[in-house]
Design an enzyme around this catalytic site. Structure first.
Site, PDB file in Angstrom:
ATOM      1  N   ASP A  67       0.833  -1.200   0.000  1.00 22.09           N
ATOM      2  CA  ASP A  67       0.000   0.000   0.000  1.00 22.09           C
ATOM      3  C   ASP A  67       0.866   1.248   0.000  1.00 22.09           C
ATOM      4  O   ASP A  67       2.085   1.173   0.185  1.00 22.09           O
ATOM      5  CB  ASP A  67      -0.952   0.011   1.200  1.00 22.09           C
ATOM      6  CG  ASP A  67      -0.285  -0.531   2.477  1.00 22.09           C
ATOM      7  OD1 ASP A  67       0.890  -0.195   2.712  1.00 22.09           O
ATOM      8  OD2 ASP A  67      -0.932  -1.286   3.210  1.00 22.09           O
ATOM      9  N   HIS A 138      -8.199  -4.762  10.062  1.00 20.13           N
ATOM     10  CA  HIS A 138      -7.893  -4.456   8.657  1.00 20.13           C
ATOM     11  C   HIS A 138      -6.561  -5.085   8.235  1.00 20.13           C
ATOM     12  O   HIS A 138      -5.666  -5.320   9.056  1.00 20.13           O
ATOM     13  CB  HIS A 138      -7.899  -2.940   8.399  1.00 20.13           C
ATOM     14  CG  HIS A 138      -6.719  -2.196   8.938  1.00 20.13           C
ATOM     15  ND1 HIS A 138      -6.783  -1.403  10.063  1.00 20.13           N
ATOM     16  CD2 HIS A 138      -5.441  -2.095   8.496  1.00 20.13           C
ATOM     17  CE1 HIS A 138      -5.599  -0.845  10.280  1.00 20.13           C
ATOM     18  NE2 HIS A 138      -4.765  -1.262   9.345  1.00 20.13           N
TER      19      HIS A 138
END
Length: 261
Positions: A67, A138
């Protein structure tokens, strides 16, 4: 899903680093997906030590980013590109050309997301993807209620995630970007082997929900239950809420050494 309970973060790092070294022996040009944050640092330190000691050869390895913040310049010390180069690529003695990641500074962020998904596929796919887990369950920056079929895309961070990450920005939450590019859960599940490391009591609830709860978008990491080769490595503190902890200890203790994780 295999759950491995280790004494502490260092032991978890050693175990996972050995799995990565074994992969590199089988496939020298393996594409290793890496995560950022403090949790995986023992893995990178152990793998770099193996390379330095001649126990592993990472010279042909490729590194893929999970990410990236949107809007931080590529050279910003807390851009994930900078972090991965500093903590993974350089210690392994790799050239920057071995690294691939999404462009968080692109004018067309959606196009950058789609381009990164294509690049991963064209590279042959990720062989081993390292993951951390947030206190809300998450993975990557797939916040609760993310689609389990999602691909690389832009996401808005929750306030809790921004609070958690403020420690990397001198404790100032105002410096933490609101948006990120993240591999989607569907993209993550494309990797051949998923390895999640969680340490500390603060992760215990998320680990229990991931491993023993239902597969549900409210706990994005629970999607690992759908993967044919997912390994969850936790220290004693992070394992403290697992109902089947004793079973997990027994199964790993009885596992043949040659099988690895």
């Amino acid at each position: 899903m295999e759950v491995v309970i280790v004494p502490d973060a260092k032991a978890g790092g050693e175990l996972i680093a050995e799995a990565m070294a074994a992969l590199l022996r089988r496939k020298p040009d393996a594409l290793l997906g890496v995560a950022t944050g403090s949790t995986p640092l023992p893995i990178y330190e152990a793998l770099a030590a193996k390379v330095l000691g001649g126990e592993a050869d990472a010279s042909r390895a490729r590194i893929a980013q999970l990410d990236e913040y949107v809007g931080l310049p590529a050279g910003h010390p807390e851009s994930y590109r900078s972090v991965v180069l500093r903590e993974v690529v350089e210690p392994l003695g790799l050239d920057e050309a071995a690294f691939m990641g999404p462009d968080g500074t692109a004018a067309d962020v959606q196009a950058a997301c789609e381009a990164y998904d294509r690049a991963l596929a064209e590279a042959g796919g990720v062989d081993l993807q390292l993951l951390g887990i947030g206190t809300d369950g998450h993975i990557g920056f797939n916040e609760p209620c993310s689609s389990l079929a999602s691909r690389t895309r832009i996401k808005t961070l929750t306030e809790q995630t921004r609070i958690d990450n403020a420690r990397f920005f001198d404790g100032d939450i105002s410096q933490v970007p609101h948006h990120v590019i993240t591999q989607g859960i569907g993209t993550i599940l494309d990797a051949r082997h998923l390895v999640l490391l969680a340490t500390g009591e603060g992760k215990a609830d998320a680990v229990a929900a991931t491993v023993e709860g239902p597969v549900a978008s409210i706990v994005p990491a629970s999607a690992l239950q759908l993967h044919p080769h997912a390994t969850v490595v936790v220290d004693e503190a992070a394992a403290s809420k697992l109902k089947l902890a004793d079973y997990f200890r027994h199964t790993f203790a009885a596992k043949p050494d040659w099988q690895g994780i």
